[in-house]
Design an enzyme around this catalytic site. Sequence first.
Site, PDB file in Angstrom:
ATOM      1  CB  ALA A  16      -0.901  -0.010   1.227  1.00 23.75           C
ATOM      2  CB  CYS A  17      -0.126   4.747  -0.594  1.00 24.69           C
ATOM      3  SG  CYS A  17       0.460   6.433  -0.329  1.00 24.69           S
ATOM      4  N   PRO A  18       2.787   4.425   1.106  1.00 20.42           N
ATOM      5  CG  PRO A  18       4.560   5.624   2.109  1.00 20.42           C
ATOM      6  CD  PRO A  18       3.405   4.706   2.429  1.00 20.42           C
ATOM      7  CG  MET A  19       5.826   0.564   1.857  1.00 25.32           C
ATOM      8  SD  MET A  19       7.526   1.135   2.062  1.00 25.32           S
ATOM      9  CE  MET A  19       7.571   1.459   3.809  1.00 25.32           C
TER      10      MET A  19
END
Lengths: 79, 157
Positions: A16-19
């Site tokens: 998921a964001c920000p990965m």
Amino acid sequence: MSDINPDLILDNSGLACPMPIIKTKKAVDGLQVGQILKMIATDPGSLPDVQAWVSKTGHELLKYETEGNKFIFYIRKAK
Amino acid sequence: MPEGKKRLAIICLHGSLDVAFATFVLATAGAAMEMETAVYFAFYGLEVLKKGKINKLKVSPLANPAMPVKIPNIIAMLPGMTAAATAMMKSWMKKSKVATLGELLDTARELGVRLIACQMSMDVMGIKKEDLIDGIEIGGAATFLEFASQDAITLTF
């Protein structure tokens, strides 16, 4: 199918964001200028985020495609 | 050449799970966007930098009308409700495969995000340098403003 030959493939499926953006940055940092990263993500926010990321960093989004629930990006290191 | 501000300057004033989360998502994303990024932790925000605290921050259901599960204040005030709300939020985050705060903190440091603890808040709250995780800068308002005054976006949490 794609006619672009990536130098590196990075699978960010499930993240998921920000990965996805962070791992993309790290992967592109490790490339030579002109080399191409194929990045796979399942995060629905990854298209606007990758577009924003290349716009800010100056790298080039060569191609974008979807495959099932996967978003696939071809990014060329520009600098 | 890409345009826009080159720096991201964040102020974190709260030591709760949700606020720390927003702080670190934006700080790590800023660094990934190749922006020089610094986070200034003051007052309750210092909780985030205390040794062993990063994965123990909590979210309170009290006076929080936006909790996904609505809990009346008269119930939210009972002992154990903060722990329950925190466990619920963490389980949702885990299900969505969101990184943990500890992972985001490690990522921020790896990407070179400057983490600055407010000296004055430390004095007021009796927090010593050795209470904080290693590698934290300690500075005052001028330290943060000098950074933020040069081509920066500033966000406050």
